[in-house]
Design a protein around this motif. Structure first.
Motif, PDB file in Angstrom:
ATOM      1  N   TRP A   1       0.818  -1.214   0.000  1.00  0.00           N
ATOM      2  CA  TRP A   1       0.000   0.000   0.000  1.00  0.00           C
ATOM      3  C   TRP A   1       0.854   1.266   0.000  1.00  0.00           C
ATOM      4  O   TRP A   1       0.381   2.314  -0.396  1.00  0.00           O
ATOM      5  CB  TRP A   1      -0.953   0.017   1.191  1.00  0.00           C
ATOM      6  N   ARG A   2       2.096   1.175   0.415  1.00  0.00           N
ATOM      7  CA  ARG A   2       2.964   2.359   0.423  1.00  0.00           C
ATOM      8  C   ARG A   2       3.291   2.816  -0.986  1.00  0.00           C
ATOM      9  O   ARG A   2       3.736   3.940  -1.186  1.00  0.00           O
ATOM     10  CB  ARG A   2       4.258   2.072   1.192  1.00  0.00           C
ATOM     11  N   GLU A   3       3.070   1.954  -1.979  1.00  0.00           N
ATOM     12  CA  GLU A   3       3.307   2.319  -3.372  1.00  0.00           C
ATOM     13  C   GLU A   3       2.191   3.201  -3.933  1.00  0.00           C
ATOM     14  O   GLU A   3       2.334   3.781  -5.001  1.00  0.00           O
ATOM     15  CB  GLU A   3       3.436   1.045  -4.224  1.00  0.00           C
ATOM     16  N   ASP A   4       1.086   3.268  -3.226  1.00  0.00           N
ATOM     17  CA  ASP A   4      -0.079   4.029  -3.686  1.00  0.00           C
ATOM     18  C   ASP A   4      -0.393   5.133  -2.680  1.00  0.00           C
ATOM     19  O   ASP A   4      -1.048   4.891  -1.663  1.00  0.00           O
ATOM     20  CB  ASP A   4      -1.281   3.096  -3.843  1.00  0.00           C
ATOM     21  N   PRO A   5       0.051   6.364  -2.950  1.00  0.00           N
ATOM     22  CA  PRO A   5      -0.154   7.449  -1.983  1.00  0.00           C
ATOM     23  C   PRO A   5      -1.624   7.779  -1.734  1.00  0.00           C
ATOM     24  O   PRO A   5      -1.955   8.364  -0.703  1.00  0.00           O
ATOM     25  CB  PRO A   5       0.580   8.637  -2.602  1.00  0.00           C
ATOM     26  N   GLU A   6      -2.501   7.399  -2.645  1.00  0.00           N
ATOM     27  CA  GLU A   6      -3.923   7.644  -2.417  1.00  0.00           C
ATOM     28  C   GLU A   6      -4.524   6.585  -1.491  1.00  0.00           C
ATOM     29  O   GLU A   6      -5.437   6.875  -0.735  1.00  0.00           O
ATOM     30  CB  GLU A   6      -4.672   7.676  -3.749  1.00  0.00           C
ATOM     31  N   GLU A   7      -4.034   5.369  -1.559  1.00  0.00           N
ATOM     32  CA  GLU A   7      -4.563   4.293  -0.720  1.00  0.00           C
ATOM     33  C   GLU A   7      -3.997   4.323   0.690  1.00  0.00           C
ATOM     34  O   GLU A   7      -4.675   3.960   1.641  1.00  0.00           O
ATOM     35  CB  GLU A   7      -4.264   2.924  -1.359  1.00  0.00           C
ATOM     36  N   LEU A   8      -2.766   4.757   0.844  1.00  0.00           N
ATOM     37  CA  LEU A   8      -2.076   4.695   2.126  1.00  0.00           C
ATOM     38  C   LEU A   8      -2.885   5.297   3.279  1.00  0.00           C
ATOM     39  O   LEU A   8      -3.057   4.642   4.303  1.00  0.00           O
ATOM     40  CB  LEU A   8      -0.700   5.350   2.016  1.00  0.00           C
ATOM     41  N   PRO A   9      -3.414   6.513   3.170  1.00  0.00           N
ATOM     42  CA  PRO A   9      -4.150   7.050   4.319  1.00  0.00           C
ATOM     43  C   PRO A   9      -5.438   6.284   4.628  1.00  0.00           C
ATOM     44  O   PRO A   9      -5.818   6.152   5.792  1.00  0.00           O
ATOM     45  CB  PRO A   9      -4.440   8.503   3.940  1.00  0.00           C
ATOM     46  N   TRP A  10      -6.090   5.762   3.605  1.00  0.00           N
ATOM     47  CA  TRP A  10      -7.310   4.993   3.829  1.00  0.00           C
ATOM     48  C   TRP A  10      -6.990   3.685   4.531  1.00  0.00           C
ATOM     49  O   TRP A  10      -7.677   3.268   5.460  1.00  0.00           O
ATOM     50  CB  TRP A  10      -8.038   4.729   2.511  1.00  0.00           C
ATOM     51  N   LEU A  11      -5.923   3.025   4.080  1.00  0.00           N
ATOM     52  CA  LEU A  11      -5.531   1.776   4.703  1.00  0.00           C
ATOM     53  C   LEU A  11      -5.050   2.031   6.130  1.00  0.00           C
ATOM     54  O   LEU A  11      -5.368   1.274   7.041  1.00  0.00           O
ATOM     55  CB  LEU A  11      -4.438   1.073   3.891  1.00  0.00           C
ATOM     56  N   GLY A  12      -4.313   3.115   6.331  1.00  0.00           N
ATOM     57  CA  GLY A  12      -3.859   3.453   7.674  1.00  0.00           C
ATOM     58  C   GLY A  12      -5.012   3.726   8.624  1.00  0.00           C
ATOM     59  O   GLY A  12      -4.996   3.311   9.787  1.00  0.00           O
ATOM     60  N   ASN A  13      -6.025   4.421   8.146  1.00  0.00           N
ATOM     61  CA  ASN A  13      -7.219   4.678   8.955  1.00  0.00           C
ATOM     62  C   ASN A  13      -7.877   3.353   9.335  1.00  0.00           C
ATOM     63  O   ASN A  13      -8.220   3.129  10.499  1.00  0.00           O
ATOM     64  CB  ASN A  13      -8.189   5.570   8.182  1.00  0.00           C
ATOM     65  N   ASP A  14      -8.038   2.471   8.349  1.00  0.00           N
ATOM     66  CA  ASP A  14      -8.618   1.156   8.626  1.00  0.00           C
ATOM     67  C   ASP A  14      -7.767   0.373   9.618  1.00  0.00           C
ATOM     68  O   ASP A  14      -8.297  -0.294  10.512  1.00  0.00           O
ATOM     69  CB  ASP A  14      -8.757   0.338   7.338  1.00  0.00           C
ATOM     70  N   ALA A  15      -6.451   0.433   9.475  1.00  0.00           N
ATOM     71  CA  ALA A  15      -5.558  -0.283  10.396  1.00  0.00           C
ATOM     72  C   ALA A  15      -5.754   0.225  11.826  1.00  0.00           C
ATOM     73  O   ALA A  15      -5.782  -0.562  12.775  1.00  0.00           O
ATOM     74  CB  ALA A  15      -4.106  -0.125   9.964  1.00  0.00           C
ATOM     75  N   GLY A  16      -5.908   1.526  11.972  1.00  0.00           N
ATOM     76  CA  GLY A  16      -6.150   2.086  13.294  1.00  0.00           C
ATOM     77  C   GLY A  16      -7.479   1.651  13.882  1.00  0.00           C
ATOM     78  O   GLY A  16      -7.572   1.295  15.061  1.00  0.00           O
ATOM     79  N   LEU A  17      -8.515   1.655  13.056  1.00  0.00           N
ATOM     80  CA  LEU A  17      -9.825   1.227  13.540  1.00  0.00           C
ATOM     81  C   LEU A  17      -9.821  -0.270  13.861  1.00  0.00           C
ATOM     82  O   LEU A  17     -10.461  -0.713  14.822  1.00  0.00           O
ATOM     83  CB  LEU A  17     -10.909   1.561  12.514  1.00  0.00           C
TER      84      LEU A  17
END
Length: 144
Positions: free
Chosen positions: A68-84
């Motif tokens: 996911w780090r290869e996709d700057p648009e996906e990274l924050p969404w995935l990070g938010n999900d990881a936190g939740l």
């Protein structure tokens, strides 16, 4: 979910204050909403990992190759999900832990000790850098 429909009626579009109110009105419904983590669950499934809301699944997530780090648009969404997801595991497995929301709308986990963990920030940092590991955050919360 009823609480989500009620938010929309009172606050169109839903804002942080609506989430703040909903945690108090329907904590179980909010917990279900936070536990969805659809993007994270999809990426985990694609890596042959089923997220079962256990501490072991956090450790398994920590071992994934961070594509996911290869996709700057996906990274924050995935990070938010990881936190939740991290918060979901803590709330479901650590005695006395519960969801709370700061007045600005940021979901946090409140431990029985009163300590609050900004799980979304932890998830975003993990997604971007890999540290701290999700299991490490969990382990610290379970000891508090």
């Amino acid at each position: 979910m009823n609480f989500l429909q009620n938010w929309r009626k009172r606050h169109a579009p839903a804002r942080g204050v609506a989430v703040y109110d909903a945690v108090r009105e329907d904590p179980e419904g909010v917990a279900k909403l936070f536990a969805e983590c659809e993007l994270l669950r999809t990426r985990a499934w694609q890596s042959h990992l089923e997220l079962d809301d256990s501490p072991a699944s956090l450790d398994a997530l920590d071992q994934l190759t961070p594509r996911w780090r290869e996709d700057p648009e996906e990274l924050p969404w995935l990070g938010n999900d990881a936190g939740l997801y991290l918060g979901t595991v803590i709330v479901r497995t650590v005695a006395g832990a519960s969801w709370d929301v700061w007045p600005g709308g940021q979901p946090v986990v409140r431990l029985a000790s009163g300590r609050e963990i900004d799980v979304v920030d932890a998830g975003l940092t993990w997604a971007a850098t890999g540290a701290p590991e999700l299991f490490q955050v969990y382990a610290e919360a379970s000891e508090a």
